[in-house]
Design an enzyme around this catalytic site. Structure first.
Site, PDB file in Angstrom:
ATOM      1  N   SER A 167      -3.467   4.422   0.792  1.00 28.72           N
ATOM      2  CA  SER A 167      -2.081   3.970   0.840  1.00 28.72           C
ATOM      3  C   SER A 167      -1.178   5.143   1.162  1.00 28.72           C
ATOM      4  O   SER A 167      -1.478   6.290   0.814  1.00 28.72           O
ATOM      5  CB  SER A 167      -1.685   3.364  -0.506  1.00 28.72           C
ATOM      6  OG  SER A 167      -0.288   3.254  -0.625  1.00 28.72           O
ATOM      7  N   SER A 168      -0.048   4.853   1.778  1.00 29.79           N
ATOM      8  CA  SER A 168       0.914   5.907   2.100  1.00 29.79           C
ATOM      9  C   SER A 168       1.530   6.527   0.853  1.00 29.79           C
ATOM     10  O   SER A 168       2.133   7.593   0.927  1.00 29.79           O
ATOM     11  CB  SER A 168       2.027   5.344   2.989  1.00 29.79           C
ATOM     12  OG  SER A 168       2.726   4.306   2.332  1.00 29.79           O
ATOM     13  N   CYS A 169       1.360   5.884  -0.309  1.00 32.84           N
ATOM     14  CA  CYS A 169       1.940   6.428  -1.547  1.00 32.84           C
ATOM     15  C   CYS A 169       1.211   7.684  -2.018  1.00 32.84           C
ATOM     16  O   CYS A 169       1.634   8.307  -2.993  1.00 32.84           O
ATOM     17  CB  CYS A 169       1.971   5.378  -2.649  1.00 32.84           C
ATOM     18  SG  CYS A 169       0.366   4.968  -3.342  1.00 32.84           S
ATOM     19  N   TYR A 221      -1.515   4.763  -9.177  1.00 33.33           N
ATOM     20  CA  TYR A 221      -2.292   4.263  -8.030  1.00 33.33           C
ATOM     21  C   TYR A 221      -2.512   5.388  -7.019  1.00 33.33           C
ATOM     22  O   TYR A 221      -3.614   5.554  -6.481  1.00 33.33           O
ATOM     23  CB  TYR A 221      -1.541   3.100  -7.394  1.00 33.33           C
ATOM     24  CG  TYR A 221      -2.238   2.452  -6.212  1.00 33.33           C
ATOM     25  CD1 TYR A 221      -3.347   1.648  -6.400  1.00 33.33           C
ATOM     26  CD2 TYR A 221      -1.763   2.635  -4.921  1.00 33.33           C
ATOM     27  CE1 TYR A 221      -3.980   1.040  -5.323  1.00 33.33           C
ATOM     28  CE2 TYR A 221      -2.381   2.020  -3.840  1.00 33.33           C
ATOM     29  CZ  TYR A 221      -3.489   1.239  -4.042  1.00 33.33           C
ATOM     30  OH  TYR A 221      -4.113   0.638  -2.974  1.00 33.33           O
ATOM     31  N   LYS A 239      -6.055   7.002  -5.535  1.00 35.04           N
ATOM     32  CA  LYS A 239      -6.386   7.006  -4.106  1.00 35.04           C
ATOM     33  C   LYS A 239      -6.597   8.427  -3.572  1.00 35.04           C
ATOM     34  O   LYS A 239      -7.453   8.656  -2.707  1.00 35.04           O
ATOM     35  CB  LYS A 239      -5.295   6.283  -3.308  1.00 35.04           C
ATOM     36  CG  LYS A 239      -5.330   4.770  -3.491  1.00 35.04           C
ATOM     37  CD  LYS A 239      -6.641   4.184  -2.982  1.00 35.04           C
ATOM     38  CE  LYS A 239      -6.722   2.690  -3.105  1.00 35.04           C
ATOM     39  NZ  LYS A 239      -8.012   2.162  -2.605  1.00 35.04           N
ATOM     40  N   THR A 283       0.203   2.181   6.106  1.00 36.76           N
ATOM     41  CA  THR A 283       1.554   1.985   5.596  1.00 36.76           C
ATOM     42  C   THR A 283       1.582   0.655   4.840  1.00 36.76           C
ATOM     43  O   THR A 283       0.533   0.078   4.568  1.00 36.76           O
ATOM     44  CB  THR A 283       2.564   2.005   6.750  1.00 36.76           C
ATOM     45  OG1 THR A 283       3.887   1.998   6.205  1.00 36.76           O
ATOM     46  CG2 THR A 283       2.369   0.823   7.685  1.00 36.76           C
ATOM     47  N   HIS A 285       3.862  -7.200  -3.424  1.00 34.73           N
ATOM     48  CA  HIS A 285       4.685  -6.202  -2.755  1.00 34.73           C
ATOM     49  C   HIS A 285       5.957  -6.854  -2.221  1.00 34.73           C
ATOM     50  O   HIS A 285       6.116  -8.070  -2.252  1.00 34.73           O
ATOM     51  CB  HIS A 285       3.890  -5.541  -1.630  1.00 34.73           C
ATOM     52  CG  HIS A 285       2.813  -4.636  -2.130  1.00 34.73           C
ATOM     53  ND1 HIS A 285       1.482  -4.981  -2.123  1.00 34.73           N
ATOM     54  CD2 HIS A 285       2.870  -3.386  -2.666  1.00 34.73           C
ATOM     55  CE1 HIS A 285       0.766  -3.991  -2.631  1.00 34.73           C
ATOM     56  NE2 HIS A 285       1.580  -3.015  -2.965  1.00 34.73           N
TER      57      HIS A 285
END
Length: 316
Positions: A108-110, A137, A141, A165, A180
């Site tokens: 994930s982009s996070c 999270y 990841k 993204t 989301h």
């Protein structure tokens, strides 16, 4: 990659996993494997190891995760860090122990710092602090990315991490407590329209910038990574284009046909100010998205309407 290459898709019934399954099937891959969570608990190390040892897949795609929006991440931090680490670590280690040559890890982009320069480059990983609302999270990841990188470095296997993204599309989660932002908005605007176009209240100020990728495009990126040996360990996957949450809301409002008021609740968190992906590395290799946001939202809303009595809701 041969058409009969045995490919195990973890999370094959989720939004991303099911899109990957459909895309591979459409491309003529005939030896796909997937099992439901009731048949195989990916949090159980021994069960996962036994499954991989028995099935002997040549490729593993990890599309399985405990996922959710700001609310779910904030309310269930332990589940988000622990269960995601259990799932990915069991899959990655079992793949290595059973000599699986190719592994695609989806993140994930996070994973990138909250205030990293924009657009987000792969090199920004671990250069600053994370966004507090989803750091649990993100940390999980990041460990998956680093595990795959370590295996590439130490054992020379083709283990690659793709960082999408914000994904959306058919088979999404429309539960208002765990979904989301985009699917949540679709449901909110639709239900408000059905209720005489009552006002819709949305979190935050509407000013954060977000990028969205239709899930079928993500599946195409996974297939691209399968059919090519990518030279690096980490790749961003996105459109390279973003918009404000306010603009997103107005777009979804128009597509759903809601004509009431939008109320922004500024007492609720905005999250990261901006998360635009730099997708230069994937573009340079030859992959690019095909489905633009307006078309993708329409496809998602059409699917939502067709499955309104049975769409997925994820409870914690």
């Amino acid at each position: 990659m041969k058409s009969n290459t045995k490919i195990y898709i973890a999370g094959h019934k989720g939004m991303v996993g099911s899109a990957i399954w459909r895309t591979l099937s459409d491309k003529g891959f005939t030896n796909l494997t997937g099992v439901s969570s009731s048949e195989l608990d990916l949090r159980n190390q021994q069960a996962v190891h036994d499954f991989i040892a028995e099935q002997k897949p040549e490729v593993i795609i990890d599309a399985a995760a405990r996922v959710g929006g700001i609310l779910a991440n904030n309310d269930y931090p332990y589940q988000f860090i622990m269960e995601n680490m259990q799932i990915q670590n069991n899959l990655i280690d079992s793949a290595l122990q059973n000599n699986v040559e190719k592994f695609i890890f989806l993140g994930s982009s996070c994973i990138y710092p909250k205030l990293a320069p924009q657009p987000l480059k792969e090199d920004y990983l671990l250069t600053d602090t994370l966004e507090p609302t989803n750091e649990w999270y993100a940390i999980a990841k990041i460990t998956g990315v680093k595990a795959c990188q370590a295996i590439r470095k130490q054992f020379g296997k083709d283990y690659v991490s793709l960082m999408p993204t914000n994904l959306y599309g058919t088979h999404d989660n429309f539960d208002l407590n765990t979904s989301h932002v985009l699917p949540a908005m679709i449901r909110k605007f639709h239900e408000a329209k059905e209720n005489n176009h009552v006002p819709v209240t949305l979190w935050g100020s509407g000013t954060p910038m977000r990028e969205f990728l239709f899930v079928d495009d993500m599946a195409q990126a996974v297939v691209f990574a399968l059919e090519n040996k990518l030279p690096d360990y980490l790749y961003n996957v996105g459109t390279g284009e973003d918009l404000t949450i306010k603009h997103l809301a107005e777009t979804i409002q128009k597509i759903t046909g809601h004509t009431g008021e939008i109320i922004w609740d500024s007492t609720k968190p905005d999250g990261t100010p901006r998360k635009l992906m730099d997708v230069t590395k994937m573009h340079d290799l030859g992959w690019k998205h095909k489905i633009e946001l307006q078309e993708g939202i329409q496809k998602t809303y059409d699917w939502f309407l067709e499955n309104i009595d049975a769409f997925k809701q994820v409870k914690m």
